[in-house]
Design a protein around this motif. Structure first.
Motif, short mmCIF file in Angstrom:
data_model
loop_
_atom_site.label_atom_id
_atom_site.label_comp_id
_atom_site.label_asym_id
_atom_site.label_seq_id
_atom_site.Cartn_x
_atom_site.Cartn_y
_atom_site.Cartn_z
N LEU A 129 0.72 -1.14 0.02
CA LEU A 129 0.01 -0.03 -0.01
C LEU A 129 0.78 1.20 -0.07
CD1 LEU A 129 -2.99 0.60 2.30
CD2 LEU A 129 -1.34 2.40 2.10
N LEU A 130 1.90 1.21 0.74
CA LEU A 130 2.73 2.44 1.01
C LEU A 130 3.82 2.69 -0.17
CD1 LEU A 130 3.10 2.72 4.72
CD2 LEU A 130 1.94 4.06 3.39
N LYS A 131 4.41 1.55 -0.62
CA LYS A 131 5.51 1.52 -1.41
C LYS A 131 5.19 2.68 -2.55
CE LYS A 131 9.00 -1.86 -0.69
NZ LYS A 131 9.62 -3.13 -1.61
N PRO A 132 4.27 2.51 -3.56
CA PRO A 132 4.07 3.43 -4.39
C PRO A 132 3.84 4.85 -4.17
CG PRO A 132 2.79 1.49 -4.72
CD PRO A 132 3.18 1.51 -3.28
N LEU A 133 3.24 5.24 -2.89
CA LEU A 133 3.01 6.51 -2.50
C LEU A 133 4.33 7.15 -1.99
CD1 LEU A 133 -0.11 5.60 -0.91
CD2 LEU A 133 -0.16 6.42 -2.76
N LEU A 134 5.36 6.27 -1.46
CA LEU A 134 6.59 6.91 -0.98
C LEU A 134 7.43 7.75 -1.89
CD1 LEU A 134 7.28 4.54 1.96
CD2 LEU A 134 6.25 6.84 2.19
N VAL A 135 7.25 7.23 -3.26
CA VAL A 135 7.77 7.74 -4.28
C VAL A 135 7.45 8.93 -4.95
CG1 VAL A 135 9.22 5.69 -4.61
CG2 VAL A 135 7.00 6.24 -5.94
N ASP A 136 6.07 9.38 -4.43
CA ASP A 136 5.40 10.37 -5.08
C ASP A 136 5.99 11.93 -4.34
OD1 ASP A 136 3.44 12.25 -5.66
OD2 ASP A 136 1.90 10.89 -5.90
N GLU B 214 12.63 3.87 1.01
CA GLU B 214 13.72 4.30 0.03
C GLU B 214 14.16 5.63 0.20
OE1 GLU B 214 12.80 2.50 -3.61
OE2 GLU B 214 12.93 0.65 -2.87
N ASP B 215 13.07 6.39 0.51
CA ASP B 215 13.40 8.09 0.41
C ASP B 215 12.74 8.63 1.71
OD1 ASP B 215 13.29 10.71 0.00
OD2 ASP B 215 13.02 10.74 -1.92
N GLU B 216 13.55 8.58 2.89
CA GLU B 216 12.89 9.31 4.05
C GLU B 216 12.39 10.51 4.09
OE1 GLU B 216 15.98 8.54 7.02
OE2 GLU B 216 16.06 6.51 6.93
N LYS B 217 12.88 11.43 3.19
CA LYS B 217 12.43 12.71 3.28
C LYS B 217 11.03 12.85 2.65
CE LYS B 217 13.32 17.30 1.04
NZ LYS B 217 14.15 18.16 0.44
#
Length: 552
Positions: free
Chosen positions: A4-11, A47-50
């Motif tokens: 659920l979260l992975k695709p959103l964390l690169v947005d 993968e992208d903490e910011k």
């Protein structure tokens, strides 16, 4: 949750990602509970903490569903910064978000997390006044609130004690040269010792002291101020309990640094060796006829156990080994020390076998969900003895029972000149950096192991008359099982009554009239006769009279 979260964390657009998260959470079947969300997000690879932090802030501040807000709080528990604290405190004021908000605050600002927790869980007007003073940052009112904290285990539970220490930080108050009224220095020292004592209680789902960020500093301040205490039985109990905890309890596992913990033990020993403190336990100082039984039990406990945490032999074991986690590589093998420890009866009698591996308490380090078993279970039964035939032994059980939160099992076997503890079975310990997740195989020198088990099995200095009578009765029944089988009975357990430790209790089991199992409780009161006499009388009665006729 990861999917659920992975695709959103690169947005790069946190607002758009937050909206998409809301939609995905809304259609999840079945709905996910808050605590499941917290643990699921904890394990997601970021993968992208910011960007993950931005998403967490957006969900926590603008989320329109409890699940979305909880996901945001879980992300901030991993990535939050001091700037997030005001928002987290505000969310912690809402009943639905107390737990996830405290979960996040504990990783950023433990003092703020403790205050939010106390705001919802502190009971009674005394604690409510302290919470209000902390929230108002009113130093005088905080001292007044501390002075009103009741020394009542029913009001101040272990986690409550830990949260008070983290919120108030009494070590800082003790560092002040002048103590402002209404809380005098001696009162604060005694209260600090009692809060530490409550936080070390193992009658809970975990050892709260291991989660206390202020533990080391608070112990140091308490011991440094011990001289301000008047030599009384109550204060003696606080100092002795602190010594037990620093020597072999869960507090031993904190990062003390070279020599700091040992210095505190030496200082406690020095204080308790002073003539005025020695006088507290002199024969003529025992509570008189008007004292309640609890006070007399505490006096007897202190006299029996006054030297145990300061024994020279124990110090020698610690001196020759470096302080390292369980299972370190050592050609000599780890050193095992077995000690039976009785907790101060002011907070209910609890007896446990503490197994120290190179000076570190094993059970709290690898299990953390309850104390080790009693000496009757581990030592009197011979369960810790090693033979060529492997035997699995339950070392500890969760306070709520194994069926709920598990137990700690190990297989003990002899392998040539060594004794091996291996094939561990236990649930993961609670989340805290002090717990060891992977338990290694332990190999002890066989001769040293046998000598230590024999010594521990024959050490009864900790016991009291009613408990000794119970031990002797149990030994007699092991030697003569026919004393119960003649009445078609078996022994459930034998020990002391939880409500009255001066009364020996036996639980006898048999088959009822309709085939259903029945328990019969037989209580043997303290009558002033030696434990050996009471045990012999009990065994003689079992040999001649059906226990069903004993009456209530």
């Amino acid at each position: 949750m990861a999917d659920l979260l992975k695709p959103l964390l690169v947005d790069p657009d946190a607002v758009r990602a937050a909206a998409e998260t809301e939609i995905r959470l809304a259609v999840m079947e079945p709905a996910v509970r808050d605590n499941q969300l917290l643990f699921a997000v904890r394990d997601v690879v970021l993968e992208d903490e910011k960007r993950a932090r931005a998403l967490g802030r957006c969900l926590a501040r603008t989320g329109s569903s409890p699940a979305a807000v909880c996901v945001g709080l879980a992300l901030l528990a991993r990535l939050g910064e001091p700037a997030d604290v005001p928002y987290l405190k505000a969310l912690g004021g809402l009943r639905d978000f107390v737990s996830p908000a405290v979960y996040a605050l504990d990783t950023i600002d433990r003092q703020a997390g403790a205050l939010v927790w106390l705001g919802h869980h502190a009971e009674g007007p005394e604690l409510r006044g302290l919470v209000a003073a902390l929230a108002a940052e009113d130093g005088i009112a905080v001292r007044r609130g501390l002075a009103a904290v009741p020394r009542d285990p029913g009001v101040v539970r272990p986690e409550t004690a830990r949260r008070i220490v983290e919120a108030v930080r009494p070590a800082g108050l003790l560092d002040e040269e002048e103590m402002e009224l209404p809380l005098l220095r001696a009162e604060l020292v005694a209260l600090t010792g009692w809060l530490l004592f409550r936080a070390t209680s193992l009658r809970d789902d975990k050892a709260e002291i291991l989660h206390c960020s202020q533990a080391v500093r608070t112990y140091e301040a308490f011991v440094a101020s011990a001289g301000a205490l008047e030599p009384t039985l109550d204060h003696y109990g606080l100092l002795l309990s602190a010594a037990f905890e620093l020597h072999s309890g869960p507090s031993r596992l904190h990062d003390w640094g070279p020599g700091r913990r040992e210095a505190l033990l030496a200082e406690l020993e020095s204080v308790l060796n002073r003539p005025a403190w020695q006088g507290v336990l002199e024969p003529g100082a025992e509570p008189g006829e008007g004292a309640d039984r609890g006070e007399r039990r505490r006096f007897d406990w202190a006299r029996r156990n006054a030297r145990q945490p300061f024994r020279g032999a124990v110090r020698a074991v610690e001196a020759v080994r470096a302080v390292e986690p369980v299972g370190r590589v050592d050609p000599m093998g780890p050193l095992l020390r077995i000690e039976t420890v009785v907790r101060d009866p002011v907070d209910s009698d609890m007896v446990e076998v503490r197994m120290l591996v190179d000076g570190r308490p094993l059970v709290p380090e690898v299990f953390g969900r309850g104390p080790a078993h009693s000496p009757e279970w581990l030592l009197d039964s011979g369960r810790l003895r090693a033979t060529e035939k492997p035997r699995e032994v339950q070392l500890a059980e969760a306070y709520c029972t194994e069926g709920c939160c598990g137990a700690l099992h190990v297989t003990i076997r002899r392998d040539g000149a060594q004794v091996v503890w291996s094939d561990w079975r236990c649930p993961p310990p609670p989340a805290a950096p002090l717990y060891v997740r992977e338990i290694p195989e332990l190999r002890f020198d066989g001769a040293a192991y046998d000598a230590e088990i024999t010594r521990a099995e024959n050490d009864y200095a900790w016991t009291w008359p009613a408990r000794e009578a119970a031990r002797l009765i149990a030994a007699g029944l092991r030697e003569r099982p026919d004393l119960l089988t003649r009445w078609s009975m078996q022994l459930g357990w034998v020990g002391t009554d939880f409500r009255d430790p001066d009364r020996t209790a036996l639980c006898l089991r048999y088959e009822g009239a309709e085939g259903s199992p029945q328990d019969l409780m037989w209580h043997i009161p303290e009558d002033g006769t030696p434990p050996e006499t009471r045990a012999a009388d009990a065994l003689r009665r079992l040999a001649t009279v059906d226990p069903r006729t004993y009456g209530a």
